[in-house]
Design a protein around this motif. Structure first.
Motif, short mmCIF file in Angstrom:
data_model
loop_
_atom_site.label_atom_id
_atom_site.label_comp_id
_atom_site.label_asym_id
_atom_site.label_seq_id
_atom_site.Cartn_x
_atom_site.Cartn_y
_atom_site.Cartn_z
N ASP A 17 0.82 -1.21 0.00
CA ASP A 17 0.00 0.00 0.00
C ASP A 17 0.86 1.27 0.00
OD1 ASP A 17 -2.56 -1.24 0.09
OD2 ASP A 17 -2.31 -1.59 2.26
N ALA A 20 0.17 3.99 -2.83
CA ALA A 20 -1.15 4.60 -2.69
C ALA A 20 -1.21 5.47 -1.43
CB ALA A 20 -2.23 3.53 -2.65
N TRP A 21 -0.66 4.96 -0.32
CA TRP A 21 -0.67 5.70 0.93
C TRP A 21 0.06 7.04 0.77
CZ3 TRP A 21 2.61 7.74 4.60
CH2 TRP A 21 2.06 7.98 5.86
N ARG A 23 0.68 8.74 -2.04
CA ARG A 23 -0.08 9.63 -2.94
C ARG A 23 -1.24 10.29 -2.20
NH1 ARG A 23 1.01 5.65 -6.41
NH2 ARG A 23 -0.98 4.57 -6.14
N ALA A 72 -10.55 0.51 1.45
CA ALA A 72 -10.43 0.44 -0.01
C ALA A 72 -11.81 0.47 -0.65
CB ALA A 72 -9.69 -0.85 -0.42
N GLU A 74 -13.33 -0.41 -4.50
CA GLU A 74 -12.99 -1.03 -5.79
C GLU A 74 -11.51 -1.41 -5.84
OE1 GLU A 74 -14.43 1.47 -8.93
OE2 GLU A 74 -16.43 1.53 -8.07
N GLY A 75 -11.02 -1.92 -4.71
CA GLY A 75 -9.64 -2.40 -4.63
C GLY A 75 -8.59 -1.32 -4.42
N GLN A 76 -8.97 -0.06 -4.45
CA GLN A 76 -8.03 1.05 -4.30
C GLN A 76 -8.09 1.62 -2.88
OE1 GLN A 76 -5.82 2.02 -6.75
NE2 GLN A 76 -6.62 0.18 -7.72
N MET A 77 -6.93 1.75 -2.26
CA MET A 77 -6.87 2.34 -0.93
C MET A 77 -7.31 3.80 -0.99
SD MET A 77 -3.64 2.67 1.64
CE MET A 77 -3.86 3.45 3.23
N VAL A 78 -8.22 4.18 -0.05
CA VAL A 78 -8.72 5.56 -0.01
C VAL A 78 -8.60 6.17 1.38
CG1 VAL A 78 -10.30 5.21 -1.95
CG2 VAL A 78 -11.13 4.87 0.39
N SER A 101 -9.43 10.13 2.10
CA SER A 101 -9.04 11.16 1.14
C SER A 101 -10.22 12.10 0.91
CB SER A 101 -8.61 10.53 -0.19
OG SER A 101 -9.73 9.98 -0.85
N HIS A 104 -13.03 11.09 -1.49
CA HIS A 104 -13.96 10.04 -1.09
C HIS A 104 -14.80 10.41 0.14
CE1 HIS A 104 -11.18 7.94 -3.74
NE2 HIS A 104 -12.23 7.20 -4.02
#
Length: 191
Positions: A17, A20-21, A23, A72, A74-78, A101, A104
């Motif tokens: 992660d 993504a974390w 970003r 997450a 749709e599989g994306q960490m938020v 984020s 979201h």
């Protein structure tokens, strides 16, 4: 262990992660800064890398005092939910903290994620009490605890060091034996 409801997934934070974390944290820095814990003078240096942070979180998880989760969609960490201060024995309680984020926020993701973790802690882990502390100015976070129907138990003066000073927090709780329905039902408005 992965917890799911609809498109929201809560799973253990992983080394993978890291990108993504980073970003999310970079693009959300201004959004998160007023609510992020900081270290008071003399408390040491904060972790400057994701690797150092995840090592520290995993060490606390292995000791049984913490559970770090990624949120997450749709599989994306938020975002993230962190269970900390887990106490056994006669206390059987923990504290929950969370962030998401700004892209979201306001979509009902955070209440669902917190509810999934909270129900797991109360129903599976067997904790008796969960606590969430929120700065009085954090309207978005106050909506989360309101949606979950947590009981406000008071104001904790100087509760946490944030943005360079000790900040007051409103403290909320849910007790396993006084909970009517599951938190997920409250978060989703279902019975």
């Amino acid at each position: 262990m992965t917890l799911r409801h609809g498109g929201v997934e809560v799973r253990p934070l992983r080394r993978s992660d890291a990108g993504a974390w980073r970003r999310i944290r970079e693009t959300s820095a201004t959004w998160l800064a007023p609510w992020e814990a900081t270290l008071p003078p003399g408390a040491g240096l904060p972790s400057t890398s994701y690797s150092a942070m995840i090592r520290a979180m995993r060490r606390r998880a292995r000791s049984g005092s913490s559970m770090p989760f990624a949120i997450a969609v749709e599989g994306q960490m938020v975002g993230q939910v962190t269970v900390s201060g887990i106490a056994g024995g006669s206390a059987q309680w923990a504290s929950l903290g969370y962030w998401i984020s700004p892209e979201h926020a306001g979509r009902g993701i955070t209440p669902v994620a917190v509810a999934l973790v909270g129900d797991h802690l109360l129903d599976v882990v067997g904790l008796h009490r969960l606590e969430i502390a929120v700065r009085p100015e954090n309207v978005a976070s106050l909506r989360v605890v309101e949606k979950l129907g947590l009981e406000e138990i008071g104001l904790a003066r100087g509760y946490l060091h944030i943005a360079g000073d000790w900040r007051d927090h409103r403290v909320f709780q849910v007790l396993a034996d006084r909970r009517v329905g599951r938190l997920l039902q409250r978060a989703t408005g279902t019975s």
